[in-house]
Design a protein around this motif. Structure first.
Motif, short mmCIF file in Angstrom:
data_model
loop_
_atom_site.label_atom_id
_atom_site.label_comp_id
_atom_site.label_asym_id
_atom_site.label_seq_id
_atom_site.Cartn_x
_atom_site.Cartn_y
_atom_site.Cartn_z
N PRO A 227 0.85 -1.23 -0.10
CA PRO A 227 -0.01 0.10 0.02
C PRO A 227 0.84 1.36 -0.12
O PRO A 227 1.97 0.99 0.43
N SER A 228 0.46 2.23 -0.59
CA SER A 228 0.83 3.62 -0.57
C SER A 228 -0.02 4.52 -0.91
O SER A 228 -1.16 4.35 -1.37
N PRO A 229 0.02 5.99 -0.49
CA PRO A 229 -0.93 6.86 -0.53
C PRO A 229 -1.45 7.08 -1.87
O PRO A 229 -2.65 7.52 -2.12
N GLN A 230 -0.80 6.77 -2.97
CA GLN A 230 -1.07 7.09 -4.30
C GLN A 230 -1.85 5.76 -4.86
O GLN A 230 -2.31 5.75 -5.81
N ARG A 231 -1.98 4.80 -4.13
CA ARG A 231 -2.45 3.56 -4.75
C ARG A 231 -3.84 3.35 -3.96
O ARG A 231 -4.08 3.15 -2.93
N HIS A 232 -4.64 2.82 -5.00
CA HIS A 232 -6.05 2.50 -4.67
C HIS A 232 -6.26 1.10 -4.95
O HIS A 232 -6.28 0.55 -6.32
N PHE A 233 -6.67 0.29 -3.95
CA PHE A 233 -6.83 -1.10 -4.29
C PHE A 233 -8.40 -1.26 -4.41
O PHE A 233 -9.16 -1.06 -3.57
N VAL A 234 -8.81 -1.98 -5.58
CA VAL A 234 -10.34 -2.07 -5.70
C VAL A 234 -10.39 -3.73 -5.66
O VAL A 234 -9.84 -4.30 -6.77
N GLU A 235 -11.07 -4.37 -4.96
CA GLU A 235 -11.30 -5.84 -4.98
C GLU A 235 -12.84 -6.10 -5.84
O GLU A 235 -13.64 -6.02 -5.14
#
Ligand code: ZN
Length: 252
Positions: A227-235
């Protein structure tokens, strides 16, 4: 979770969008996963080493071609998914710079993507190990005919010299295609979509590390990216999610 509407907003405001796609996009279309529990390696007992090691191919291409006969028969009946077509449409409208894919199944091409880097190659082109002749813009019907002409064992042979044809798929022991170009695209984009990839296979898995850009990762299951602030994880299921993204994009 990044909502489809928020994702649409990111896409709308992007000036240089790049998509990186992996096996999840193909399995959604009906291409069997090679490695999963229902994968060809398991169900058809193919030995991945004999199928995809370049040294095996040079000695005994019949292993690769036994696999290819099944793969091509399956892929012939498969059509691009909504998400494939969504990416192609976005490119045609000027909203997407390029698709970088790990998939070898031609589905992005069939969907209409033109700015396409196939890191692991595809069945689109082949060259003859005997005379060096190169064949391009091949489709699955051509492969089926050519393999059927030399059925026992099934091997696609050059019509000019009878040599073994090697599709321009990247085998273990060969360099991936277009990596420098893919790295440059990803490094300079302002939005990266990572779709249907678990990011377990290098070098594609390293590409998201090449950018500081906002990155939207859509996949079902684990993705090997911290994870990092610029990453959006969508399941989410890709087509479900991007149907909603597409609706939001056209709603305005
Ligand atoms: Zn030849």
């Amino acid at each position: 979770m990044l909502t489809p509407a928020a994702c649409a907003e990111l896409i709308r405001s992007s000036r240089s969008l790049v998509a990186l796609t992996g096996a999840g996009l193909s399995t959604a279309a009906g291409i069997p996963d090679f490695r999963g529990p229902q994968g060809l390696y398991v169900t058809r007992r193919y030995d991945p080493e004999k199928v995809f090691e370049i040294s095996w191919f040079r000695r005994e291409p019949q292993h690769f071609y036994a696999f290819s006969r099944d793969f091509v028969a399956t892929a012939t009946d498969v059509r691009p998914t909504f998400t494939h077509r969504f990416l192609a449409r976005l490119e045609a409208q000027g909203g997407l710079l390029a698709v970088v894919t790990q998939n070898i199944d031609l589905l992005h091409q069939q969907a209409g993507s033109r700015s396409l880097i196939e890191l692991h190659g595809s069945y689109d082109a082949a060259h003859c190990d005997g005379c060096g002749k190169r064949l391009a813009q091949l489709d699955y019907a051509w492969w089926q005919e050519t393999m059927a002409a030399s059925p026992d064992p099934p091997i696609a042979r050059c019509s000019a010299c009878g040599g073994v044809l090697k599709p321009e798929i990247v085998f273990f022991g060969e360099l991936v295609h277009g990596l420098a170009e893919a790295e440059e695209l990803v490094a300079s984009c302002d939005l990266l979509l990572v779709l249907g990839s678990t990011l377990q296979v290098a070098p594609a898995s390293l590409l998201p590390f090449a950018t500081e850009a906002t990155t939207v990762i859509v996949n079902q299951g684990e993705v090997a990216l911290p994870p990092s602030p610029q990453r959006h994880f969508v399941e989410a299921e890709l087509d479900d999610y991007f149907r909603q993204v597409a609706e939001s994009l056209t709603a305005r």
